[in-house]
Design an enzyme around this catalytic site. Structure first.
Site, PDB file in Angstrom:
ATOM      1  N   LYS A  11      -1.700  16.930  17.646  1.00 38.93           N
ATOM      2  CA  LYS A  11      -1.896  17.157  19.081  1.00 38.93           C
ATOM      3  C   LYS A  11      -0.595  17.612  19.753  1.00 38.93           C
ATOM      4  O   LYS A  11      -0.633  18.281  20.780  1.00 38.93           O
ATOM      5  CB  LYS A  11      -2.411  15.891  19.767  1.00 38.93           C
ATOM      6  CG  LYS A  11      -3.668  15.290  19.179  1.00 38.93           C
ATOM      7  CD  LYS A  11      -4.896  16.143  19.441  1.00 38.93           C
ATOM      8  CE  LYS A  11      -6.195  15.406  19.151  1.00 38.93           C
ATOM      9  NZ  LYS A  11      -6.429  15.104  17.718  1.00 38.93           N
TER      10      LYS A  11
HETATM   11  C1  PLP Z   1      -7.472  15.181  16.952  1.00 37.86           C
HETATM   12  C2  PLP Z   1      -7.301  15.002  15.525  1.00 37.86           C
HETATM   13  C3  PLP Z   1      -8.172  15.594  14.614  1.00 37.86           C
HETATM   14  C4  PLP Z   1      -9.397  16.373  15.045  1.00 37.86           C
HETATM   15  O1  PLP Z   1      -9.055  17.579  15.681  1.00 37.86           O
HETATM   16  P1  PLP Z   1     -10.140  18.315  16.575  1.00 37.86           P
HETATM   17  O2  PLP Z   1      -9.410  19.456  17.182  1.00 37.86           O
HETATM   18  O3  PLP Z   1     -10.582  17.314  17.601  1.00 37.86           O
HETATM   19  O4  PLP Z   1     -11.247  18.723  15.701  1.00 37.86           O
HETATM   20  C5  PLP Z   1      -7.922  15.426  13.265  1.00 37.86           C
HETATM   21  N1  PLP Z   1      -6.877  14.702  12.845  1.00 37.86           N
HETATM   22  C6  PLP Z   1      -6.029  14.111  13.696  1.00 37.86           C
HETATM   23  C7  PLP Z   1      -4.910  13.302  13.152  1.00 37.86           C
HETATM   24  C8  PLP Z   1      -6.185  14.255  15.063  1.00 37.86           C
HETATM   25  O5  PLP Z   1      -5.336  13.667  15.881  1.00 37.86           O
END
Ligand code: PLP
Length: 496
Positions: free
Chosen positions: A112
């Site tokens: 993120k």
């Molecule tokens: C948010 C997240 C995901 C999923 O990503 P999306 O864009 O919501 O599909 C997968 N792994 C981790 C560690 C995340 O923080």
């Protein structure tokens, strides 16, 4: 050529990029989508000589067409700097026949950060461009990682406040600790009695509340979203797929134009949608491999064309993927419906009403780029253990879901094209699950003992993000019911 943004629920709505970044969600409840997907305007060879920041500019300028070069380069420079612990920003690691694209070298050691490091700067710039006087209040629902990454991104950014809701019992202890120790007078963190979907539904309701919006405006505030529905998050995520490709090219691992497959551990469908956009910009990507955990709504959707959230919500060791409503899928639905906002709206209404919808055969035929599968808890754990045993490389629980699904894909299809697996979190963020997967004997240790054990076992220094929270005081202890989110927001802002 200028890119404008339409709502997925109303083609009549069209805004500039900076307006879409500010609004987050369209007023009709739809998501903003580019009116066309721009093609890369530099060759892959040329891009392969560039830094991460330079590639970021080349990709983002094509989408954020009302930003000046100076504005965009300034945002990029402020985002992708020493907050990342490697100059590569998103390094590729080769292990056991696949390339792991490590997206966890930012402030909160999860992917993120890739988007949330830059979103606050895109937002402040957008506010200035649109002569916004109100203070911007970021409202976010998180399944764990978004919350901390958004808090870290917005903390101390002038002209903004950020309020984060998370499911009280639905995030890892380290994720929770990261959030409740967040510094910054403009940050608020609240645990809710409910799951992530409850938090997300509550936040969506607040965004749609016109009466509240008016009161906020009178008192000098306006909401915006840092959730993955904001195009200001989606666009920066396209960058690293392009970057990964051109790094492989630069290192002679692939030939120019050779197709790669991309494997993404998926929850809200933001990360894999970014890969889909990258492919449609002309990046040579073969399959987009969508990996789910036991909450396998997307696997079922790709198989049957029916999206059905009416099922048991499973808490897994990959909590950031414990999602039954993948918000960003709406952008794909809109597209495979032939950019038909009416059709999309009809399906989304069915989703919020009956909790399910079925796409047409024609729409289904436009999903060929995707392959969906899932990994159970046991399979994900075995994948962590197996990869560590074979190579010494330790991956986190989310990445393990992707690695496992990739193996299933390769066995099923015999497709041997080079694969890039999005590695979405540092194993240090989910230490207990990771260590338990490697050996049951670790069960007795405390979280921080496990951190040290992982450090010596994987031969990696404990990341600063983890060192910090060992001793940091808890600054947020607010908990509320899922019906009390509006009251809570009003109280924080002192709104009457
Ligand atoms: C948010 C997240 C995901 C999923 O990503 P999306 O864009 O919501 O599909 C997968 N792994 C981790 C560690 C995340 O923080």
């Amino acid at each position: 050529m200028e890119v404008l943004y339409n709502s997925t629920r109303n083609n009549g709505i069209q805004v500039k990029a900076s307006e879409a970044v500010l609004k987050g969600l369209s007023e009709d409840g739809g998501l903003f989508v580019p009116d066309h997907i721009p093609a890369l305007d530099k060759g892959l060879k040329e891009l392969s000589g560039m830094t991460y920041q330079e590639v970021a500019y080349e990709v983002m300028k094509l989408y954020l067409t009302d930003f000046t070069e100076e504005e965009l380069k300034d945002c990029i420079a402020k985002a992708y700097d020493g907050k990342f612990d490697t100059e590569a920003i998103a390094p590729l690691v080769s292990a056991d026949g696949a390339y792991y694209l490590e997206l966890f070298h930012g402030a909160t050691i999860a992917f993120k950060d890739m988007a949330l490091s830059i979103l606050p700067h895109l937002m402040i710039t957008s506010a200035k461009k649109n002569k916004v006087k109100n203070e911007i209040v970021i409202l976010t629902a998180t399944s764990g990682d978004t919350g901390k990454a958004a808090l870290a991104g917005f903390a101390g950014v002038e002209g903004t406040k950020i309020i984060v809701f998370y499911p009280k019992n639905g995030v890892s202890p380290i994720q929770e600790r990261q959030m409740v120790t967040q510094k910054g007078d403009n940050t608020y963190v609240v645990g809710i009695h409910g799951n992530f979907d409850d938090a997300q539904t509550g936040v969506k309701k607040l965004f749609a509340d016109r009466e509240l919006e008016e009161r906020l405006d009178r008192q000098g505030f306006q909401f915006s979203s840092a959730n993955s529905i904001n195009i200001g998050r989606l666009v920066p995520q396209i960058v690293y797929y392009v970057y990964a490709y051109v790094r492989l090219l630069a290192e002679g691992k692939i030939a120019e134009g050779e197709k790669i497959n991309v494997v993404v551990p998926t929850g809200n469908f933001g990360n894999i949608l970014a890969a889909f956009y990258a492919k449609n910009m002309g990046l040579p990507i073969g399959k987009l491999i969508c990996a789910s955990n036991d909450n396998k709504v997307l696997y079922d959707f790709f198989r049957t064309g029916v999206y059905d959230k009416n099922r048991e919500f499973v808490l897994t060791s990959s909590p950031s993927m414990d999602i039954l409503i993948s918000s960003n899928l709406e952008r794909l639905i809109y597209r495979i419906a032939g950019n038909d906002a009416k059709k999309n709206e009809e399906l989304m209404k069915a989703l919020s009403g009956e909790g399910k919808y079925e796409i047409t055969e024609e729409m289904k035929s436009r999903l060929e780029d995707f392959y969906g599968n899932f990994a159970t808890e046991e399979e994900a754990a075995e994948t962590i253990k197996g990869l560590y045993g074979k190579t010494g490389y330790v991956i986190d629980t989310h990445t393990a879901v992707a690695a496992c699904v990739y193996r299933k894909y390769a066995e099923e299809t015999k497709d041997g094209a080079p694969a890039v697996i999005a590695s979405t979190a540092s194993p240090f963020k989910f230490t207990r699950s990771v260590m338990n997967a490697i050996d049951g004997k670790y069960d007795r240790m405390t979280d921080f003992e496990l951190v040290d054990e992982l450090s010596s076992l994987a031969n990696i220094k404990v990341p600063a993000a983890i060192e910090e929270i060992r001793t940091a005081p808890v600054l947020h202890d607010h908990v509320c019911g899922k019906e009390e989110m509006k009251k809570t927001v009003e109280a924080f802002l002192g709104i009457k």
